[in-house]
Design a protein around this motif. Structure first.
Motif, PDB file in Angstrom:
ATOM      1  N   SER A   1     -11.698  18.725   3.665  1.00  0.00           N
ATOM      2  CA  SER A   1     -11.193  19.686   2.709  1.00  0.00           C
ATOM      3  C   SER A   1      -9.796  20.146   3.112  1.00  0.00           C
ATOM      4  O   SER A   1      -9.375  19.990   4.255  1.00  0.00           O
ATOM      5  CB  SER A   1     -12.136  20.868   2.661  1.00  0.00           C
ATOM      6  OG  SER A   1     -11.448  22.038   2.376  1.00  0.00           O
ATOM      7  N   ILE A   2      -9.070  20.744   2.160  1.00  0.00           N
ATOM      8  CA  ILE A   2      -7.769  21.312   2.481  1.00  0.00           C
ATOM      9  C   ILE A   2      -7.907  22.420   3.515  1.00  0.00           C
ATOM     10  O   ILE A   2      -6.958  22.759   4.185  1.00  0.00           O
ATOM     11  CB  ILE A   2      -7.036  21.865   1.233  1.00  0.00           C
ATOM     12  CG1 ILE A   2      -7.999  22.554   0.276  1.00  0.00           C
ATOM     13  CG2 ILE A   2      -6.270  20.775   0.534  1.00  0.00           C
ATOM     14  CD1 ILE A   2      -7.322  23.128  -0.961  1.00  0.00           C
ATOM     15  N   LEU A   3      -9.110  22.972   3.602  1.00  0.00           N
ATOM     16  CA  LEU A   3      -9.307  24.012   4.604  1.00  0.00           C
ATOM     17  C   LEU A   3      -9.803  23.446   5.926  1.00  0.00           C
ATOM     18  O   LEU A   3     -10.026  24.170   6.869  1.00  0.00           O
ATOM     19  CB  LEU A   3     -10.316  25.051   4.101  1.00  0.00           C
ATOM     20  CG  LEU A   3      -9.796  26.063   3.092  1.00  0.00           C
ATOM     21  CD1 LEU A   3     -10.913  26.986   2.688  1.00  0.00           C
ATOM     22  CD2 LEU A   3      -8.647  26.854   3.662  1.00  0.00           C
TER      23      LEU A   3
ATOM     24  N   LYS B   1       0.408  26.697   2.761  1.00  0.00           N
ATOM     25  CA  LYS B   1      -0.733  27.479   2.247  1.00  0.00           C
ATOM     26  C   LYS B   1      -1.599  28.004   3.381  1.00  0.00           C
ATOM     27  O   LYS B   1      -1.916  29.189   3.449  1.00  0.00           O
ATOM     28  CB  LYS B   1      -1.585  26.627   1.286  1.00  0.00           C
ATOM     29  CG  LYS B   1      -0.900  26.241   0.002  1.00  0.00           C
ATOM     30  CD  LYS B   1      -1.789  25.402  -0.887  1.00  0.00           C
ATOM     31  CE  LYS B   1      -2.150  24.046  -0.275  1.00  0.00           C
ATOM     32  NZ  LYS B   1      -0.981  23.156  -0.057  1.00  0.00           N
ATOM     33  N   SER B   2      -1.988  27.099   4.282  1.00  0.00           N
ATOM     34  CA  SER B   2      -2.887  27.512   5.366  1.00  0.00           C
ATOM     35  C   SER B   2      -2.218  28.556   6.252  1.00  0.00           C
ATOM     36  O   SER B   2      -2.835  29.556   6.626  1.00  0.00           O
ATOM     37  CB  SER B   2      -3.304  26.301   6.205  1.00  0.00           C
ATOM     38  OG  SER B   2      -3.894  25.325   5.371  1.00  0.00           O
ATOM     39  N   THR B   3      -0.948  28.320   6.562  1.00  0.00           N
ATOM     40  CA  THR B   3      -0.211  29.272   7.413  1.00  0.00           C
ATOM     41  C   THR B   3      -0.104  30.624   6.705  1.00  0.00           C
ATOM     42  O   THR B   3      -0.235  31.683   7.331  1.00  0.00           O
ATOM     43  CB  THR B   3       1.195  28.716   7.728  1.00  0.00           C
ATOM     44  OG1 THR B   3       1.064  27.333   8.096  1.00  0.00           O
ATOM     45  CG2 THR B   3       1.841  29.459   8.873  1.00  0.00           C
TER      46      THR B   3
ATOM     47  N   VAL C   1      -8.444  32.177  -2.726  1.00  0.00           N
ATOM     48  CA  VAL C   1      -8.931  30.852  -3.100  1.00  0.00           C
ATOM     49  C   VAL C   1      -7.765  29.879  -3.098  1.00  0.00           C
ATOM     50  O   VAL C   1      -6.828  29.999  -3.892  1.00  0.00           O
ATOM     51  CB  VAL C   1      -9.602  30.840  -4.493  1.00  0.00           C
ATOM     52  CG1 VAL C   1     -10.265  29.495  -4.753  1.00  0.00           C
ATOM     53  CG2 VAL C   1     -10.616  31.969  -4.621  1.00  0.00           C
ATOM     54  N   GLU C   2      -7.826  28.932  -2.188  1.00  0.00           N
ATOM     55  CA  GLU C   2      -6.750  27.948  -2.052  1.00  0.00           C
ATOM     56  C   GLU C   2      -7.028  26.742  -2.944  1.00  0.00           C
ATOM     57  O   GLU C   2      -8.169  26.344  -3.141  1.00  0.00           O
ATOM     58  CB  GLU C   2      -6.692  27.502  -0.573  1.00  0.00           C
ATOM     59  CG  GLU C   2      -5.670  26.405  -0.321  1.00  0.00           C
ATOM     60  CD  GLU C   2      -5.608  25.973   1.144  1.00  0.00           C
ATOM     61  OE1 GLU C   2      -6.225  26.620   2.010  1.00  0.00           O
ATOM     62  OE2 GLU C   2      -4.940  24.968   1.420  1.00  0.00           O
ATOM     63  N   THR C   3      -5.965  26.187  -3.490  1.00  0.00           N
ATOM     64  CA  THR C   3      -6.143  24.937  -4.216  1.00  0.00           C
ATOM     65  C   THR C   3      -4.972  24.010  -3.954  1.00  0.00           C
ATOM     66  O   THR C   3      -3.894  24.450  -3.570  1.00  0.00           O
ATOM     67  CB  THR C   3      -6.295  25.151  -5.740  1.00  0.00           C
ATOM     68  OG1 THR C   3      -6.499  23.888  -6.365  1.00  0.00           O
ATOM     69  CG2 THR C   3      -5.072  25.793  -6.348  1.00  0.00           C
TER      70      THR C   3
HETATM   71 MG   LIG Z   1      -3.512  23.470   4.444  1.00  0.00          MG
END
Ligand SMILES: [Mg+2]
Ligand SMILES: Nc1nc2c(ncn2[C@@H]2O[C@H](COP(=O)(O)OP(=O)(O)O)[C@@H](O)[C@H]2O)c(=O)[nH]1
Length: 329
Positions: free
Chosen positions: A103-105, A70-72, A155-157
């Protein structure tokens, strides 16, 4: 003017957010996330003031299990969009971030390019506890980012059912990321995630993974075939790409634009936004009522008393509920 008054000058803050000031945007989001009653009142006023400046961004929700990329992906997609002249905001819904301490971020190293850009604004998930609370704050942060000029909001989850629904409910397009092969290709189907997704994208389609990624994509296409799509005007595509090499990133974005075009033409786009607004109102109402019952001292004491009466069997739950409703008036 006193310091306190100056810090709550909502009109000035709205003006500064509108002008695109990052510092003002950060302050505005902090205000929205604050639990203080006076801050919350100011935040409501602020969001209302900025409402005419919101709504034009492309809102994309991104989900997937930890490690799927996700982050990539956000880094690659965001960087691609900025090169096209967009202004990108990245937000997250991660109700576990308070517990897990990050956080995931939090992992900004995976978004090195994007976080270095002045055209990107990255904000970790609020860590206020309940999913409803986190989602509400993220929604308002999204509006603030739009008012500050972001025309794409990602928006990431985390790949957990309820958070996914919450993010789906605040975005125009819901993107589910999957890994090639590995036996988890049908996971999303079992969890009902596939019903929410507007596109399934198999990441890491590079190197030795390429063939497996294509096979996984074929499996998903087969599976999607037997499910009825959310809209008769959009059949969720299944794509492969590589966030690492950037191969396929442009294609993902094109699909998001195709979806927007098709949904706008059919009226589904406006309908989805309308439904989201109303749903949001009810969820805010639910939260405010619960929060009054739980935190307002005078109400709380009486609720506790009623609760004890119900526990002892002296009052029926339905009569007790009636009494509690009266307290809220
Ligand atoms: Mg990530
Ligand atoms: N081979 C390959 N590795 C990737 C790709 N995207 C992400 N990764 C790697 O997968 C791991 C997890 O990525 P990350 O973005 O942190 O996943 P997240 O937990 O979903 O945010 C990292 O080691 C990445 O370098 C890709 O497209 N190809």
């Amino acid at each position: 003017m006193t310091q306190k008054k100056a810090s709550l000058d909502v009109k000035a803050l709205a003006r500064d957010v509108r002008s695109g000031s990052r510092a003002a945007l950060a302050r505005a989001i902090t205000l929205v996330e604050s639990r203080r009653g006076d801050h919350q009142a100011a935040a409501r006023e602020l969001v209302q003031l900025l409402l005419p400046d919101t709504g034009k961004a492309v809102r994309v929700g991104i989900t997937g299990s930890p490690g799927v990329g996700k982050s990539t992906t956000i880094d690659a997609l965001g960087t691609y969009l900025i090169a096209q002249g967009h202004k990108v905001a990245v937000l997250a819904v991660d109700p576990s971030s308070a517990r897990s301490g990050g956080s995931i971020l939090g992992d900004k190293t995976r978004m090195a390019q994007l976080s270095a850009s002045e055209h990107a604004y990255i904000r970790p998930s609020p860590s206020s506890g309940t999913l409803g609370g986190v989602a509400a704050k993220t929604r308002e942060a999204m509006l603030l980012c739009e008012a500050a000029g972001s025309d794409v909001v990602l928006v990431e989850t985390v790949g957990i059912g309820q958070s996914e629904t919450a993010v789906c409910d605040m975005t125009d397009f819901f993107l589910a990321l999957m890994l090639p092969g590995g036996g988890d290709e049908l996971q999303g189907i079992k969890k009902g995630l596939v019903e929410l997704a507007d596109m399934i994208a198999i990441n890491k389609a590079d190197g030795d993974n390429l063939k497996r990624a294509n096979m996984t994509a074929a499996d998903y296409r087969g599976a999607l075939h037997i499910l009825s799509p959310r809209s008769e005007h959009w059949h969720p595509p299944v794509e492969t790409y590589s966030a690492l090499t950037g191969n396929g990133i442009a294609k993902l974005w094109q699909k998001i634009l195709d979806h927007r075009k098709a949904m706008s033409a059919s009226g589904d786009f406006a309908q989805r936004r309308r439904e989201q607004q109303v749903k949001w109102m009810w969820s805010m109402l639910e939260q405010r009522m619960l929060s009054r019952l739980r935190t307002e001292a005078s109400v709380r004491t009486r609720v506790k008393k009623i609760e004890a009466e119900v526990a002892d069997g002296r009052v029926t739950p339905s009569l007790a509920a009636e009494h509690i409703m009266e307290l809220l008036q």
